[in-house]
Design an enzyme around this catalytic site. Sequence first.
Site, mmCIF file in Angstrom:
data_model
loop_
_atom_site.group_PDB
_atom_site.id
_atom_site.type_symbol
_atom_site.label_atom_id
_atom_site.label_comp_id
_atom_site.label_asym_id
_atom_site.label_seq_id
_atom_site.Cartn_x
_atom_site.Cartn_y
_atom_site.Cartn_z
ATOM 1 N N ALA A 9 -39.320 -9.304 -29.536
ATOM 2 C CA ALA A 9 -40.663 -8.727 -29.397
ATOM 3 C C ALA A 9 -40.797 -7.400 -30.132
ATOM 4 O O ALA A 9 -41.893 -6.865 -30.257
ATOM 5 C CB ALA A 9 -41.012 -8.547 -27.923
ATOM 6 N N HIS A 177 -22.897 1.474 -42.324
ATOM 7 C CA HIS A 177 -24.354 1.283 -42.323
ATOM 8 C C HIS A 177 -25.097 2.527 -41.850
ATOM 9 O O HIS A 177 -26.107 2.431 -41.177
ATOM 10 C CB HIS A 177 -24.712 0.058 -41.463
#
Length: 311
Positions: A9, A177
């Site tokens: 979501a 990252h």
Amino acid sequence: MKVAVIGAAGGIGQALALLLKNRLPAGSDLALYDIAPVTPGVAADLSHIPTPVTIKGYAGEDPTPALEGADVVLVSAGVARKPGMDRADLFNVNAGIVKALAEKIAVVCPKACVGIITNPVNTTVPIAAEVLKKAGVYDKRKLFGVTTLDVIRSETFVAALKDKDPGQVRVPVIGGHSGVTILPLLSQVEGVSFTDEEVAALTKRIQNAGTEVVEAKAGGGSATLSMGQAACRFGLALVKALQGESDVVEYAYVEGEGEYAPFFAQPIKLGKNGVEALLDIGKLSAYEQAALDGMLDTLKGDIQIGVEFVK
């Protein structure tokens, strides 16, 4: 082939789900899970797109129905960066989320390939690994930190600077990252050359690209759409490899041979069981070698934080 998007979501999750609904092979199942009650509605919305991919959405405290039978799990659950935050600030919230999800994965779909998108990836991937180890189901070939966004950003920025087609540019990105651990190997980009100044400026821009988006969104979020695209690229590569396609090569943050750090982003060949081979990072320039040597303590520290969190 069943693919589960966890955190579906959120901004990344919705973008990723939209792309997967359009691009997964015919007959695939796409499961969406998020704690937010809107999730079945996201699935209902996407179900109206006319592609041969079935989609279901699940909300609430328990991701089990989404994880059951999953071949690939992509985890983007967690909080996003806001201006002034770095990826380490995210750790306090996201570490617990990844730990809880890894505990579920260990029970429900221990053989799935799991791609961790939730930041800080340098630390959340070791957290997932430690949880899976404790459960006795860890397979280092099947756990990935999704660093593809660093690669697509590098390809985009290099193409813009050198007036190339971004679809034809390939830039290896190794390390980790976040911040200085992101190392684009610009010396290995074929068909272009860079001045020392260009290398320094491009490297810095690639390392700080996430902050560039956070600041541009002025408090309204972080890189969600480009991350959705990056996660889709990696997820589809995994699906292709699992279905038996050969010569599938991507970059990801994985447990390697420990030559540089216990986890390291590098080129990998994917196969039916996840990582089939770790590929060599190639010859580095003096600038890249110095950057690699200079970041390893930071990267190892990030990894250790994850290991300690689970102990």
